[in-house]
Design an enzyme around this catalytic site. Structure first.
Site, PDB file in Angstrom:
ATOM      1  N   GLU A  68     -11.381 103.431 -34.447  1.00  0.00           N
ATOM      2  CA  GLU A  68     -10.892 104.736 -34.884  1.00  0.00           C
ATOM      3  C   GLU A  68     -11.897 105.844 -34.582  1.00  0.00           C
ATOM      4  OE1 GLU A  68      -8.643 106.706 -38.596  1.00  0.00           O
ATOM      5  OE2 GLU A  68     -10.406 105.555 -39.180  1.00  0.00           O
ATOM      6  N   GLU A  69     -13.154 105.598 -34.887  1.00  0.00           N
ATOM      7  CA  GLU A  69     -14.167 106.629 -34.667  1.00  0.00           C
ATOM      8  C   GLU A  69     -14.266 107.002 -33.188  1.00  0.00           C
ATOM      9  OE1 GLU A  69     -15.378 104.540 -38.496  1.00  0.00           O
ATOM     10  OE2 GLU A  69     -14.607 103.943 -36.546  1.00  0.00           O
ATOM     11  N   ASP A  92      -3.992 104.038 -33.848  1.00  0.00           N
ATOM     12  CA  ASP A  92      -5.334 104.233 -34.385  1.00  0.00           C
ATOM     13  C   ASP A  92      -5.508 103.258 -35.533  1.00  0.00           C
ATOM     14  OD1 ASP A  92      -7.622 105.135 -35.740  1.00  0.00           O
ATOM     15  OD2 ASP A  92      -6.528 106.778 -36.699  1.00  0.00           O
TER      16      ASP A  92
END
Length: 218
Positions: A90-91, A72
């Site tokens: 990441e989101e 991540d």
């Protein structure tokens, strides 16, 4: 709207058949000098360990690599903008696997010698696009084996790159202290959990870490 569709799909799946007893572990990994030695520039200069085999792919996503530790590309404040306007690597990873959102409760800002390892999560949603073009693309079913700790055999590793978009100069990332920070962050993350050392070493699935919004040099 597309973020909400991904989250709604997760809760729909839970309502249809929550598996009581499934285990997910959230672990903060810290670079401890007594365990890992003095990880300074001399440490890296003197290392004679060979690099592991590397496979480069020009298609596919990190989350497609089942059986690997999936990196991540974390924000220092883990989760980044997942609950507001952010929608990059990441989101998106948190949206398709919302069990990762728990890390936002458990972890404050990551320090330079820390990483987060989450084991046992599942991917629930498909998606297309990236950033402003992100769209929920339907439900995803995963058939993951259980490991010896009764967790799904999946691992997500959160390591935060330096945000060079805020430094004002592209060249600052090539200063030796910045390079040392990067390789030490990767080192503690890739070393992994002491809990996992009895397990077979997994491969690492990663990409151009820190080379998007953080303006790192790929």
């Amino acid at each position: 709207l597309e973020k909400l569709r991904s989250l709604y799909n997760y809760f729909r799946r839970l309502s249809e058949g929550y598996k009581e007893g499934d285990i997910i572990s959230y672990e903060r990994i810290v670079l401890k000098p007594k365990i890992h030695g003095n990880v300074n520039l001399d440490f890296w200069k003197q290392s004679t360990k060979p690099l592991r085999n590397c496979v480069v792919k020009d298609q596919g996503s990190i989350e497609d690599e089942d059986g690997a530790i999936q990196v991540d590309f974390a924000n220092r404040c883990i989760g980044g903008g997942v609950l507001n306007n952010g929608c990059v690597q990441e989101e998106i990873r948190f949206l398709i696997g919302p069990e990762l959102l728990v890390t936002m409760i458990l972890c404050e800002h990551l320090l330079d010698h820390e990483a987060i390892l989450v084991a046992g999560t599942e991917i629930y949603s498909k998606y297309t696009g990236y950033s402003n073009s992100f769209k929920y693309a339907g439900n995803k079913e995963q058939d993951l084996q259980m490991d010896s700790f009764l967790r799904r055999d999946s691992m997500v590793l959160a390591i935060d790159a330096i945000d060079f978009s805020r430094t004002g100069s592209f060249k600052t990332q090539f200063k030796i202290e910045r390079i040392l920070r990067k390789i030490n962050k990767a080192y503690i993350g890739f070393w992994g959990s002491e809990l996992e050392t009895s397990q077979i070493r997994k491969g690492i699935a990663t990409g151009r870490w820190g080379c998007g919004a953080f303006r790192g040099d790929s």
